[in-house]
Design a protein around this motif. Sequence first.
Motif, PDB file in Angstrom:
ATOM      1  N   VAL A  27      39.904  53.562  39.022  1.00 22.92           N
ATOM      2  CA  VAL A  27      40.197  52.421  39.815  1.00 22.92           C
ATOM      3  C   VAL A  27      41.679  52.038  39.789  1.00 22.92           C
ATOM      4  O   VAL A  27      42.254  51.790  38.675  1.00 22.92           O
ATOM      5  CB  VAL A  27      39.313  51.317  39.490  1.00 22.92           C
ATOM      6  CG1 VAL A  27      39.699  49.841  40.323  1.00 22.92           C
ATOM      7  CG2 VAL A  27      37.720  51.404  39.907  1.00 22.92           C
ATOM      8  N   ALA A  28      42.477  51.977  41.028  1.00 22.82           N
ATOM      9  CA  ALA A  28      43.737  51.491  40.926  1.00 22.82           C
ATOM     10  C   ALA A  28      43.640  50.166  41.556  1.00 22.82           C
ATOM     11  O   ALA A  28      43.065  49.585  42.471  1.00 22.82           O
ATOM     12  CB  ALA A  28      44.654  52.373  41.848  1.00 22.82           C
ATOM     13  N   LEU A  29      44.140  49.073  40.668  1.00 20.72           N
ATOM     14  CA  LEU A  29      43.937  47.872  40.898  1.00 20.72           C
ATOM     15  C   LEU A  29      45.126  46.961  41.020  1.00 20.72           C
ATOM     16  O   LEU A  29      46.050  47.030  40.047  1.00 20.72           O
ATOM     17  CB  LEU A  29      43.162  47.126  39.692  1.00 20.72           C
ATOM     18  CG  LEU A  29      42.885  45.581  39.568  1.00 20.72           C
ATOM     19  CD1 LEU A  29      41.953  45.125  40.967  1.00 20.72           C
ATOM     20  CD2 LEU A  29      42.248  45.185  38.217  1.00 20.72           C
ATOM     21  N   ASP A  30      45.353  46.067  42.196  1.00 18.10           N
ATOM     22  CA  ASP A  30      46.299  45.250  42.359  1.00 18.10           C
ATOM     23  C   ASP A  30      45.891  43.702  42.544  1.00 18.10           C
ATOM     24  O   ASP A  30      45.479  43.367  43.513  1.00 18.10           O
ATOM     25  CB  ASP A  30      47.132  45.664  43.545  1.00 18.10           C
ATOM     26  CG  ASP A  30      48.209  44.730  43.967  1.00 18.10           C
ATOM     27  OD1 ASP A  30      48.639  43.742  43.101  1.00 18.10           O
ATOM     28  OD2 ASP A  30      49.014  44.862  45.062  1.00 18.10           O
ATOM     29  N   PRO A  31      45.796  42.887  41.286  1.00 18.00           N
ATOM     30  CA  PRO A  31      45.529  41.712  41.615  1.00 18.00           C
ATOM     31  C   PRO A  31      46.670  40.715  42.068  1.00 18.00           C
ATOM     32  O   PRO A  31      46.260  39.461  42.207  1.00 18.00           O
ATOM     33  CB  PRO A  31      45.352  41.167  40.091  1.00 18.00           C
ATOM     34  CG  PRO A  31      45.239  42.485  39.425  1.00 18.00           C
ATOM     35  CD  PRO A  31      45.883  43.438  39.957  1.00 18.00           C
ATOM     36  N   GLY A  76      48.051  37.346  41.041  1.00 19.58           N
ATOM     37  CA  GLY A  76      47.103  36.093  40.842  1.00 19.58           C
ATOM     38  C   GLY A  76      46.261  35.836  39.808  1.00 19.58           C
ATOM     39  O   GLY A  76      46.317  36.436  38.786  1.00 19.58           O
ATOM     40  N   ALA A  77      45.121  35.082  40.081  1.00 20.43           N
ATOM     41  CA  ALA A  77      44.368  34.515  39.021  1.00 20.43           C
ATOM     42  C   ALA A  77      43.226  35.544  38.575  1.00 20.43           C
ATOM     43  O   ALA A  77      43.012  36.039  37.291  1.00 20.43           O
ATOM     44  CB  ALA A  77      43.519  33.382  39.463  1.00 20.43           C
ATOM     45  N   GLY A  78      43.222  36.790  39.496  1.00 19.73           N
ATOM     46  CA  GLY A  78      42.259  37.886  38.989  1.00 19.73           C
ATOM     47  C   GLY A  78      42.950  38.721  38.068  1.00 19.73           C
ATOM     48  O   GLY A  78      42.423  39.599  37.434  1.00 19.73           O
ATOM     49  N   ALA A  79      44.169  38.641  37.765  1.00 24.21           N
ATOM     50  CA  ALA A  79      44.735  39.449  36.763  1.00 24.21           C
ATOM     51  C   ALA A  79      44.278  39.240  35.491  1.00 24.21           C
ATOM     52  O   ALA A  79      44.428  39.906  34.192  1.00 24.21           O
ATOM     53  CB  ALA A  79      46.464  39.093  36.841  1.00 24.21           C
ATOM     54  N   GLY A 102      33.076  50.718  32.894  1.00 25.42           N
ATOM     55  CA  GLY A 102      33.264  52.111  32.690  1.00 25.42           C
ATOM     56  C   GLY A 102      34.039  52.917  33.477  1.00 25.42           C
ATOM     57  O   GLY A 102      34.222  54.095  33.395  1.00 25.42           O
ATOM     58  N   CYS A 103      35.140  52.028  34.232  1.00 24.71           N
ATOM     59  CA  CYS A 103      35.990  52.504  35.074  1.00 24.71           C
ATOM     60  C   CYS A 103      37.360  53.064  34.204  1.00 24.71           C
ATOM     61  O   CYS A 103      37.835  52.174  33.178  1.00 24.71           O
ATOM     62  CB  CYS A 103      36.424  51.923  36.262  1.00 24.71           C
ATOM     63  SG  CYS A 103      34.944  51.536  37.174  1.00 24.71           S
ATOM     64  N   ASP A 104      37.998  53.977  34.562  1.00 25.58           N
ATOM     65  CA  ASP A 104      39.473  54.115  34.210  1.00 25.58           C
ATOM     66  C   ASP A 104      40.176  53.152  35.206  1.00 25.58           C
ATOM     67  O   ASP A 104      40.148  53.503  36.367  1.00 25.58           O
ATOM     68  CB  ASP A 104      40.036  55.502  34.254  1.00 25.58           C
ATOM     69  CG  ASP A 104      39.272  56.451  33.082  1.00 25.58           C
ATOM     70  OD1 ASP A 104      39.029  55.898  32.028  1.00 25.58           O
ATOM     71  OD2 ASP A 104      39.243  57.765  33.489  1.00 25.58           O
ATOM     72  N   VAL A 105      40.956  52.394  34.660  1.00 23.95           N
ATOM     73  CA  VAL A 105      41.796  51.482  35.511  1.00 23.95           C
ATOM     74  C   VAL A 105      43.298  51.604  35.212  1.00 23.95           C
ATOM     75  O   VAL A 105      43.811  51.606  34.021  1.00 23.95           O
ATOM     76  CB  VAL A 105      41.215  49.958  35.150  1.00 23.95           C
ATOM     77  CG1 VAL A 105      42.139  49.096  36.017  1.00 23.95           C
ATOM     78  CG2 VAL A 105      39.764  49.672  35.347  1.00 23.95           C
ATOM     79  N   VAL A 106      43.974  51.657  36.398  1.00 27.34           N
ATOM     80  CA  VAL A 106      45.427  51.667  36.337  1.00 27.34           C
ATOM     81  C   VAL A 106      45.743  50.451  37.335  1.00 27.34           C
ATOM     82  O   VAL A 106      45.093  50.276  38.313  1.00 27.34           O
ATOM     83  CB  VAL A 106      46.124  53.008  36.997  1.00 27.34           C
ATOM     84  CG1 VAL A 106      45.784  54.030  36.145  1.00 27.34           C
ATOM     85  CG2 VAL A 106      45.618  53.154  38.308  1.00 27.34           C
ATOM     86  N   THR A 107      46.925  49.860  36.804  1.00 32.11           N
ATOM     87  CA  THR A 107      47.247  48.495  37.316  1.00 32.11           C
ATOM     88  C   THR A 107      48.633  48.499  38.088  1.00 32.11           C
ATOM     89  O   THR A 107      49.586  49.233  37.384  1.00 32.11           O
ATOM     90  CB  THR A 107      46.910  47.499  36.797  1.00 32.11           C
ATOM     91  OG1 THR A 107      47.869  47.350  35.398  1.00 32.11           O
ATOM     92  CG2 THR A 107      45.552  47.139  36.156  1.00 32.11           C
ATOM     93  N   LEU A 108      48.926  47.597  38.938  1.00 36.93           N
ATOM     94  CA  LEU A 108      50.190  47.028  39.171  1.00 36.93           C
ATOM     95  C   LEU A 108      49.980  45.640  39.733  1.00 36.93           C
ATOM     96  O   LEU A 108      48.851  45.176  40.093  1.00 36.93           O
ATOM     97  CB  LEU A 108      50.970  47.734  40.379  1.00 36.93           C
ATOM     98  CG  LEU A 108      50.502  47.698  41.758  1.00 36.93           C
ATOM     99  CD1 LEU A 108      51.401  48.052  42.609  1.00 36.93           C
ATOM    100  CD2 LEU A 108      49.105  48.162  42.182  1.00 36.93           C
ATOM    101  N   ASN A 109      51.349  44.848  39.407  1.00 41.95           N
ATOM    102  CA  ASN A 109      51.154  43.186  39.908  1.00 41.95           C
ATOM    103  C   ASN A 109      49.937  42.646  38.949  1.00 41.95           C
ATOM    104  O   ASN A 109      49.300  41.716  39.604  1.00 41.95           O
ATOM    105  CB  ASN A 109      51.178  43.042  41.180  1.00 41.95           C
ATOM    106  CG  ASN A 109      52.091  43.826  42.223  1.00 41.95           C
ATOM    107  OD1 ASN A 109      53.253  43.792  41.805  1.00 41.95           O
ATOM    108  ND2 ASN A 109      51.789  44.294  43.262  1.00 41.95           N
ATOM    109  N   ALA A 110      49.925  42.963  37.694  1.00 42.56           N
ATOM    110  CA  ALA A 110      48.835  42.278  37.140  1.00 42.56           C
ATOM    111  C   ALA A 110      49.044  41.801  35.967  1.00 42.56           C
ATOM    112  O   ALA A 110      48.331  41.122  35.196  1.00 42.56           O
ATOM    113  CB  ALA A 110      47.907  43.725  36.478  1.00 42.56           C
ATOM    114  N   ILE A 144      41.830  48.663  44.578  1.00 42.99           N
ATOM    115  CA  ILE A 144      41.257  47.360  45.118  1.00 42.99           C
ATOM    116  C   ILE A 144      42.225  46.284  44.811  1.00 42.99           C
ATOM    117  O   ILE A 144      43.059  46.199  43.918  1.00 42.99           O
ATOM    118  CB  ILE A 144      40.229  47.010  44.004  1.00 42.99           C
ATOM    119  CG1 ILE A 144      39.172  48.236  44.171  1.00 42.99           C
ATOM    120  CG2 ILE A 144      39.502  45.620  44.449  1.00 42.99           C
ATOM    121  CD1 ILE A 144      38.136  47.977  43.198  1.00 42.99           C
ATOM    122  N   ALA A 145      42.551  45.569  45.856  1.00 38.95           N
ATOM    123  CA  ALA A 145      43.524  44.454  46.012  1.00 38.95           C
ATOM    124  C   ALA A 145      43.015  42.983  46.244  1.00 38.95           C
ATOM    125  O   ALA A 145      41.931  43.022  46.742  1.00 38.95           O
ATOM    126  CB  ALA A 145      44.664  44.474  47.149  1.00 38.95           C
TER     127      ALA A 145
END
Length: 451
Positions: A171-175, A178-181, A192-200, A234-235
């Motif tokens: 999962v590439a995650l862009d919060p 915001g509060a979701g970070a 159980g996901c591998d998560v890579v983030t930006l703007n986290a 996911i954003a």
Amino acid sequence: MKLFGSSGTRGVAGEQLTPEFVLRVAKAAGTVWDEDRVVVARDTRTTGEMFTNAAASGLASVGVDVDRLGVSPTPAVVRYCDVENVPAVLITASHNPPEYNGVKLVGADGVELPVPRLERVEEHILAETFDVAEWDEVGETRRVESANRDYVDEMLATVDREKIADANLTVALDPGHGAGALTSPDFYRELGCDVVTLNAQPDGHFPGREPEPVRKNLGDLGRLVRATDADVGIAHDGDADRAIFFDEHGEYIQGDTSLAALAAAHLDEGDTTVAAVNVSQRLVDVCDDVGATLELTPIGSTNIITRIRELWAEGATVPVAGEGNGGIFFPDYRLVRDGAFIGAKFLELLADRPASEVAAPYTDYHNVRVNLTYETEAELDAMLGAAEEYARSADAEPNTKDGYRLDYGDAWVLVRPSGTEPKVRIYAEARDESRAQDLADGVREALEAAR
């Protein structure tokens, strides 16, 4: 309502929204609720602490104790209200630009206040009638640290954790700063996901992108999906009550498309779903295919929530509802838009097929959205007058539930004033992109000429 729009009251901090105003809102809400304890929480905006301080002071002044949650996603606050049976004053401007902030009121049942209750709060604000406590009866404040963790734990216990884990998803995650970070990265990792983030990193300046999760703000997320070979992007918006997706190729998935895909997975014959008047034909097609009923409301989460509760009272089953902006309800879970939970429900679909295939049946429509700003009420009145005249002369019967929607069979166009910003919004949709653009341009030209 004069003060509260389709999703609370919002404005530029220090201009339309001031600490003095927030203080009055909190005093009025505390007076109307007549509760011993109220929650105060916020998103990451730089003015959030200032406004939560004002809200806590206002509540204490009318004799109410305050639970301060700090920075917390809207769905986490709503969950806390429901579990603890306490209402909340929530300081957030959701998807609005960084200079904005706002106030949202949530009832002790964990649901945004309905219009009649908001009107009572408004009456007290405008009349400045508050139940001010004596000096020895003012409220006390306590800090609550567990709300975000408890929220994540409840989601983990609710979604199909095993199915998602077995899919070995990245999962590439862009919060979006915001509060979701504070919650979504841990949530998806614990699924159980591998998560890579930006703007986290929580940051009320929103240095990486604007808070609204729309295509023009999310280019970096698409590139991250491609660079990391992620299965999905996911954003979130500023308060994490929305989820917008990218497929495994780094291609943007329209919110109307993900709403249709999730609706198709959860609706059965005889069910009802609720959407706003700017609903896409994609959802109409899903309802026709499965034999479900579609109910339309004015735009805004408050209106959708109200209609869902009315349908429940009538004995209807409403497994999914929402808008095409990434704000989707799963009412059997909780009556709130929840970006992290929406994302998890989408991940359940990815256990069976790639995101591009999940979206494919619902990509045959093209959408155009135009925002026209105004500075004075006279400009707004002129544009709305032009919209009415345009609708009256059009070769289609206007739907006036919220603004003016014109359905042409092969396409539709909607014009309405925003409930949260000084803008008039124009939406158009058609299977042919040029047809949608022409419809939007026709309305835009009429409104600009009037302005």
